[in-house]
Design an enzyme around this catalytic site. Structure first.
Site, PDB file in Angstrom:
ATOM      1  N   SER A   1       0.799  -1.229   0.000  1.00 46.45           N
ATOM      2  CA  SER A   1       0.000   0.000   0.000  1.00 46.45           C
ATOM      3  C   SER A   1       0.834   1.284   0.000  1.00 46.45           C
ATOM      4  O   SER A   1       0.384   2.318  -0.487  1.00 46.45           O
ATOM      5  CB  SER A   1      -0.940   0.011   1.222  1.00 46.45           C
ATOM      6  OG  SER A   1      -0.230  -0.318   2.394  1.00 46.45           O
TER       7      SER A   1
ATOM      8  N   TYR B   1      14.322  -5.363  15.476  1.00 45.06           N
ATOM      9  CA  TYR B   1      14.287  -5.216  14.010  1.00 45.06           C
ATOM     10  C   TYR B   1      15.502  -5.914  13.373  1.00 45.06           C
ATOM     11  O   TYR B   1      15.368  -6.654  12.388  1.00 45.06           O
ATOM     12  CB  TYR B   1      14.272  -3.725  13.677  1.00 45.06           C
ATOM     13  CG  TYR B   1      14.144  -3.384  12.219  1.00 45.06           C
ATOM     14  CD1 TYR B   1      12.919  -3.489  11.562  1.00 45.06           C
ATOM     15  CD2 TYR B   1      15.245  -2.947  11.477  1.00 45.06           C
ATOM     16  CE1 TYR B   1      12.797  -3.167  10.221  1.00 45.06           C
ATOM     17  CE2 TYR B   1      15.134  -2.619  10.147  1.00 45.06           C
ATOM     18  CZ  TYR B   1      13.907  -2.721   9.511  1.00 45.06           C
ATOM     19  OH  TYR B   1      13.799  -2.398   8.178  1.00 45.06           O
TER      20      TYR B   1
HETATM   21  P1  NAP Z   1       6.384   1.594   5.329  1.00 43.29           P
HETATM   22  O1  NAP Z   1       6.419   2.810   4.494  1.00 43.29           O
HETATM   23  O2  NAP Z   1       6.191   1.717   6.802  1.00 43.29           O
HETATM   24  O3  NAP Z   1       5.256   0.594   4.734  1.00 43.29           O
HETATM   25  C1  NAP Z   1       5.022  -0.634   5.370  1.00 43.29           C
HETATM   26  C2  NAP Z   1       4.077  -1.472   4.536  1.00 43.29           C
HETATM   27  O4  NAP Z   1       3.903  -2.749   5.186  1.00 43.29           O
HETATM   28  C3  NAP Z   1       2.678  -0.866   4.439  1.00 43.29           C
HETATM   29  O5  NAP Z   1       2.166  -1.226   3.182  1.00 43.29           O
HETATM   30  C4  NAP Z   1       1.910  -1.560   5.557  1.00 43.29           C
HETATM   31  O6  NAP Z   1       0.504  -1.598   5.351  1.00 43.29           O
HETATM   32  C5  NAP Z   1       2.516  -2.958   5.454  1.00 43.29           C
HETATM   33  N1  NAP Z   1       2.397  -3.743   6.688  1.00 43.29           N
HETATM   34  C6  NAP Z   1       2.856  -3.432   7.930  1.00 43.29           C
HETATM   35  N2  NAP Z   1       2.566  -4.399   8.804  1.00 43.29           N
HETATM   36  C7  NAP Z   1       1.881  -5.359   8.104  1.00 43.29           C
HETATM   37  C8  NAP Z   1       1.285  -6.600   8.442  1.00 43.29           C
HETATM   38  N3  NAP Z   1       1.341  -7.100   9.699  1.00 43.29           N
HETATM   39  N4  NAP Z   1       0.650  -7.300   7.480  1.00 43.29           N
HETATM   40  C9  NAP Z   1       0.588  -6.828   6.201  1.00 43.29           C
HETATM   41  N5  NAP Z   1       1.145  -5.662   5.816  1.00 43.29           N
HETATM   42  C10 NAP Z   1       1.779  -4.932   6.760  1.00 43.29           C
HETATM   43  O7  NAP Z   1       7.731   0.729   5.176  1.00 43.29           O
HETATM   44  P2  NAP Z   1       8.900   0.848   4.057  1.00 43.29           P
HETATM   45  O8  NAP Z   1       9.876   1.844   4.519  1.00 43.29           O
HETATM   46  O9  NAP Z   1       8.296   0.952   2.704  1.00 43.29           O
HETATM   47  O10 NAP Z   1       9.589  -0.585   4.234  1.00 43.29           O
HETATM   48  C11 NAP Z   1       9.254  -1.696   3.409  1.00 43.29           C
HETATM   49  C12 NAP Z   1      10.183  -2.848   3.763  1.00 43.29           C
HETATM   50  O11 NAP Z   1      11.543  -2.467   3.550  1.00 43.29           O
HETATM   51  C13 NAP Z   1      10.089  -3.278   5.234  1.00 43.29           C
HETATM   52  O12 NAP Z   1      10.254  -4.669   5.340  1.00 43.29           O
HETATM   53  C14 NAP Z   1      11.270  -2.562   5.866  1.00 43.29           C
HETATM   54  O13 NAP Z   1      11.709  -3.214   7.032  1.00 43.29           O
HETATM   55  C15 NAP Z   1      12.288  -2.643   4.738  1.00 43.29           C
HETATM   56  N6  NAP Z   1      13.337  -1.625   4.831  1.00 43.29           N
HETATM   57  C16 NAP Z   1      13.035  -0.283   4.781  1.00 43.29           C
HETATM   58  C17 NAP Z   1      14.068   0.650   4.870  1.00 43.29           C
HETATM   59  C18 NAP Z   1      13.814   2.130   4.794  1.00 43.29           C
HETATM   60  O14 NAP Z   1      14.803   2.890   4.909  1.00 43.29           O
HETATM   61  N7  NAP Z   1      12.609   2.612   4.604  1.00 43.29           N
HETATM   62  C19 NAP Z   1      15.376   0.212   5.033  1.00 43.29           C
HETATM   63  C20 NAP Z   1      15.628  -1.143   5.094  1.00 43.29           C
HETATM   64  C21 NAP Z   1      14.614  -2.059   4.976  1.00 43.29           C
HETATM   65  P3  NAP Z   1      -0.453  -0.328   5.778  1.00 43.29           P
HETATM   66  O15 NAP Z   1      -0.192   0.746   4.753  1.00 43.29           O
HETATM   67  O16 NAP Z   1      -1.819  -0.885   5.701  1.00 43.29           O
HETATM   68  O17 NAP Z   1      -0.019   0.068   7.146  1.00 43.29           O
END
Ligand code: NAP
Length: 247
Positions: free
Chosen positions: A14, A155
């Site tokens: 999303s 994490y």
């Molecule tokens: P984000 O913007 O917080 O988005 C999180 C997404 O995961 C949203 O679509 C959320 O849905 C969904 N979600 C959360 N909990 C869930 C659950 N229990 N069941 C199903 N869906 C769930 O996160 P992001 O920054 O895009 O990160 C995406 C991935 O990359 C994650 O695994 C994160 O750990 C990894 N990552 C991110 C970074 C960074 O710098 N941003 C760095 C390293 C790794 P809703 O919209 O409905 O809440």
């Protein structure tokens, strides 16, 4: 259009990186079923953008840590899309705190979503992929799984565990034509990192040789490559998309 005719499931599609992955896979021709936790307006926006690209697109609300919801997700992919070629385990959360004071429930929530959630999805996806003798699984880990990070013991543990699961499943499914890889983003501009205090943000930026935060699209392009036939001989790997941060 290197993913023409392929069917993909993306968890957490999303917002943020998950949305960019959905859009990149769709731009390359894949039909998309994505899940989300509860943000309906964000999921509707992703759906609208996907449909503009002319692919089949479905959104399903459901918790990746709930085995029944995951079964419904994979069953829906098989029923509505007809097959499951690509699984991207992207859904993830943070609940930061120093180890000494971190609440047990915050440890459990992060491990349940980030690690158990990916396990449940891979477990459900393995059977149809093995049967088809084809599959691409890409798991979103993090550079902090390799380096550790103060305040993120939960994490980091979940993301390091995900690397272990990636390599184990790559060995289990390799003979059936299924590859399993991980992408490790560094510091990417999304809601997850927007919550950080400005001083912590600047400290992170200072460690990036390419001198900028990553964009969700930087990560999405790497995921799309690993999901393609061009990556057929790559499995069990961790690809850092981090501007050089973790080297
Ligand atoms: P984000 O913007 O917080 O988005 C999180 C997404 O995961 C949203 O679509 C959320 O849905 C969904 N979600 C959360 N909990 C869930 C659950 N229990 N069941 C199903 N869906 C769930 O996160 P992001 O920054 O895009 O990160 C995406 C991935 O990359 C994650 O695994 C994160 O750990 C990894 N990552 C991110 C970074 C960074 O710098 N941003 C760095 C390293 C790794 P809703 O919209 O409905 O809440």
């Amino acid at each position: 259009m290197r993913l023409e005719g392929k069917n993909a499931v993306v968890t957490g599609g999303s917002r943020g990186i998950g949305r960019a992955i959905c859009l990149e896979l769709a731009r390359q021709g894949a039909n998309i079923l994505f899940s989300y936790a509860g943000n309906t307006s964000a999921s509707e926006e992703t759906l609208a953008q996907l449909r503009e690209l002319g692919v089949k697109a479905i959104a399903l609300q459901g918790d990746v840590a709930d085995a029944q919801a995951v079964k419904t997700l994979i069953d829906t992919a098989m029923k509505e899309l007809g097959s499951l070629d690509i699984l991207v385990n992207n859904a993830g959360i943070t609940r930061d705190g120093l180890a000494m004071t971190l609440k047990e429930e915050d440890f459990d929530a992060v491990v349940d979503t980030n690690l158990k959630g990916a396990f449940l999805c891979m477990k459900e996806a393995a059977r149809p992929m093995m049967k088809a003798r084809y599959g691409r699984i890409v798991n979103l880990t993090s550079v902090v799984a390799l380096r550790g990070n103060p305040g993120q013991i939960n994490y980091c543990a979940s993301k390091a565990g995900l690397i272990g699961m990636t390599k184990s499943l790559a060995k289990e499914l390799g003979s059936r034509g299924v590859t399993v890889n991980a992408v490790a983003p560094g510091f990417i501009d999304t809601d997850m990192t927007a919550a950080m205090p400005e001083s912590a943000r600047q400290a992170m930026l200072d460690t990036i040789p390419l001198s900028r935060p990553g964009q969700p699209e930087d990560v999405a392009r790497a995921v799309a490559f690993l999901a393609s036939d061009e990556a057929a001989y790559i499995t069990g790997q961790v690809l850092c998309v981090d501007g050089g941060m973790a080297m």
